[in-house]
Design a protein around this motif. Structure first.
Motif, PDB file in Angstrom:
ATOM      1  N   ALA A 158      -8.958   2.092  -1.479  1.00 39.35           N
ATOM      2  CA  ALA A 158      -8.315   3.407  -1.581  1.00 39.35           C
ATOM      3  C   ALA A 158      -9.168   4.449  -0.875  1.00 39.35           C
ATOM      4  CB  ALA A 158      -8.112   3.776  -3.044  1.00 39.35           C
ATOM      5  N   LEU A 215     -10.187  -3.455   2.812  1.00 37.92           N
ATOM      6  CA  LEU A 215      -9.163  -2.725   2.064  1.00 37.92           C
ATOM      7  C   LEU A 215      -9.782  -1.919   0.927  1.00 37.92           C
ATOM      8  CD1 LEU A 215      -6.149  -2.202   1.802  1.00 37.92           C
ATOM      9  CD2 LEU A 215      -6.002  -4.177   0.267  1.00 37.92           C
ATOM     10  N   CYS A 265       0.500   5.109   1.159  1.00 34.75           N
ATOM     11  CA  CYS A 265      -0.360   5.936   2.010  1.00 34.75           C
ATOM     12  C   CYS A 265       0.266   7.321   2.169  1.00 34.75           C
ATOM     13  CB  CYS A 265      -0.537   5.306   3.377  1.00 34.75           C
ATOM     14  SG  CYS A 265      -1.129   3.596   3.367  1.00 34.75           S
ATOM     15  N   ASP A 287      -2.776  -6.630  -3.806  1.00 34.30           N
ATOM     16  CA  ASP A 287      -3.566  -7.208  -2.717  1.00 34.30           C
ATOM     17  C   ASP A 287      -3.796  -8.680  -3.043  1.00 34.30           C
ATOM     18  OD1 ASP A 287      -5.230  -7.910  -0.670  1.00 34.30           O
ATOM     19  OD2 ASP A 287      -7.003  -6.902  -1.493  1.00 34.30           O
ATOM     20  N   ILE A 314      -3.496   1.106  -3.855  1.00 38.82           N
ATOM     21  CA  ILE A 314      -3.287  -0.303  -3.511  1.00 38.82           C
ATOM     22  C   ILE A 314      -2.408  -0.890  -4.602  1.00 38.82           C
ATOM     23  CG2 ILE A 314      -4.369  -2.542  -3.092  1.00 38.82           C
ATOM     24  CD1 ILE A 314      -6.934  -1.026  -2.319  1.00 38.82           C
ATOM     25  N   LEU A 334       0.841  -1.195   0.000  1.00 44.13           N
ATOM     26  CA  LEU A 334       0.000   0.000   0.000  1.00 44.13           C
ATOM     27  C   LEU A 334       0.875   1.242   0.000  1.00 44.13           C
ATOM     28  CD1 LEU A 334      -2.446  -1.084   2.878  1.00 44.13           C
ATOM     29  CD2 LEU A 334      -2.737  -1.497   0.415  1.00 44.13           C
ATOM     30  N   ILE A 394      -4.924   5.599   2.696  1.00 42.17           N
ATOM     31  CA  ILE A 394      -4.464   4.791   1.570  1.00 42.17           C
ATOM     32  C   ILE A 394      -4.662   5.575   0.273  1.00 42.17           C
ATOM     33  CG2 ILE A 394      -4.797   2.644   0.275  1.00 42.17           C
ATOM     34  CD1 ILE A 394      -5.769   1.360   2.876  1.00 42.17           C
TER      35      ILE A 394
END
Length: 403
Positions: A37, A35, A16, A28, A25, A14, A22
């Protein structure tokens, strides 16, 4: 480039902002439930790990890098425990997570292979952290291997020690059996020699020359010494083989002490040694009278043996708390400190010699100690060279009135 997919690692990457929001991403492979954005990292983890996630972000902002943080998150509606790492670069924070430490280390290494300017610093920081973690893990593994090896050696040594102890016990049993048999077979002929020498001295001393009487006296004294040694050997063999039998009965210890002292007075008088008593009433004690008489006889005989003429041996009896305390104090030569530990060892003698040339078997105090301990008591010694010695026997007393 999906580093999670290409590296084969089950993890996430991630990007951030400094606050933990976030922005992107990157990958994942865990399919975390929360989870997305725009969400905050503390919202991605399980509610119980939210506060810890905040500490993780604070650690990143303060130290610019963090590794091996354990946080829980939801994946496919199930709680999973993940290992987190991260690095802060300017106004951005990179966060990586995997299921295991090994997976996190590999993910960091693979992520560090990304070749663009934005991740150069990230690559260096994560590689350093991964190397440090691998080094620590390898050190832990080496330490574990070393401890395991030492433990195996210890088990082997313990097994060998047990085998040697069992062998020693067998040898000790055989030794005690041999001592008992030898002493038993020697006792009868020795007593015969002693009886005949007594007879010859009593009935023929007027008709024999002084030299022949002296020869008979030597035979008599040597026979007495050997008979005593044989009896001591039998006692030691019985005690060490666990066959010490105590015929306990309620006993007036004061009366026992006074009787033994009266019997010993002529022996002490032959050396011009006085026996002085200070005997208090003590409660009734359950003990083996013959064995305790043997204890007091041994202590008094030693006191007389090592005391010079014209001195006094004190015998005291009193109660101290729940114990009857019996003391024999002489004013003899005393025992050197470095030799006291050997006093209660079989066949051990000290440098102190009898004042009239008396011999010692080195067994009397061994037997005394075993008898006292068999009664639940203990024996102590205090001594000063040139001043004398005090042997102190402590025996537990029964509840009840004085006798």
């Amino acid at each position: 480039m999906n580093v999670c997919t290409e590296s084969g690692q089950d993890g996430i990457a991630l990007l951030c902002d400094r606050e933990g929001q976030i922005l992107e991403i990157v990958c994942d492979a865990l399919e975390l439930d929360q989870l997305g954005a725009g969400r905050h990292l503390t919202e991605v983890v399980d509610e119980g790990s939210a506060e810890k996630a905040g500490h993780f972000l604070a650690s990143l902002r303060e130290g610019e890098a963090a590794f091996d943080w354990e946080l829980n998150a939801c994946a496919n509606h199930a709680i999973v425990t993940l290992r987190f790492a991260g690095v802060a670069l300017a106004d951005r924070i990179w966060v990586l997570a995997a299921r295991t430490n090994q997976g996190l280390t590999q993910l960091c290494e693979d992520f560090a292979l990304i070749s663009n300017e934005q991740t150069n610093a990230l690559r260096a920081a994560l590689k350093e952290k991964a190397d440090l973690f691998r080094t620590a893990r390898e050190a832990d593994e080496d330490l574990y291997d070393e401890i395991s090896e030492l433990n195996n050696e210890l088990v082997a040594m313990q097994r060998e020690l047990n085998r040697k102890n069992a062998q020693l016990r067998r040898l000790n049993d055989q030794k005690n059996e041999l001592l008992g048999m030898a002493a038993h077979d020697l006792r009868n002929p020795l007593h015969a020699i002693l009886s005949y020498s007594d007879f010859l001295i009593e009935d023929l001393s007027d008709t024999l020359s002084e030299e022949h009487v002296e020869f008979l006296s030597i035979i008599q004294s040597s026979s007495e010494f050997m008979a005593g040694l044989v009896n001591d050997l039998l006692d030691v063999a019985k005690i060490e083989s666990g066959k010490l039998q105590l015929n306990r009965e309620s006993t007036d210890l004061r009366n026992l002490v006074e009787r033994v002292v009266s019997v010993m007075r002529p022996l002490a008088g032959n050396k011009e040694i006085a026996l002085r008593t200070s005997v208090d009433d003590v409660p009734t004690i359950s003990l083996d009278r013959a064995k305790i008489e043997q204890v007091l006889n041994n202590l008094l005989s030693n006191a007389v043996k090592y005391s010079p003429a014209g001195t006094t041996v004190d015998v005291r009896l009193h109660q101290q708390d729940s114990q009857a305390v019996l003391e024999v104090e002489d004013r003899g030569q005393g025992i050197p400190e470095e030799e006291r530990e050997a006093l209660f060892q079989p066949f051990q003698t000290t440098s102190v010699r009898g004042t009239a040339g008396e011999k010692s078997t080195g067994l009397g105090l061994v037997i005394t100690k075993r008898i006292v301990e068999g009664h639940g008591g203990r024996i102590e010694v205090e001594s000063e060279v040139g001043e004398g010695s005090t042997f102190r026997v402590r025996l537990p007393v029964e509840d009840g009135s004085h006798v």
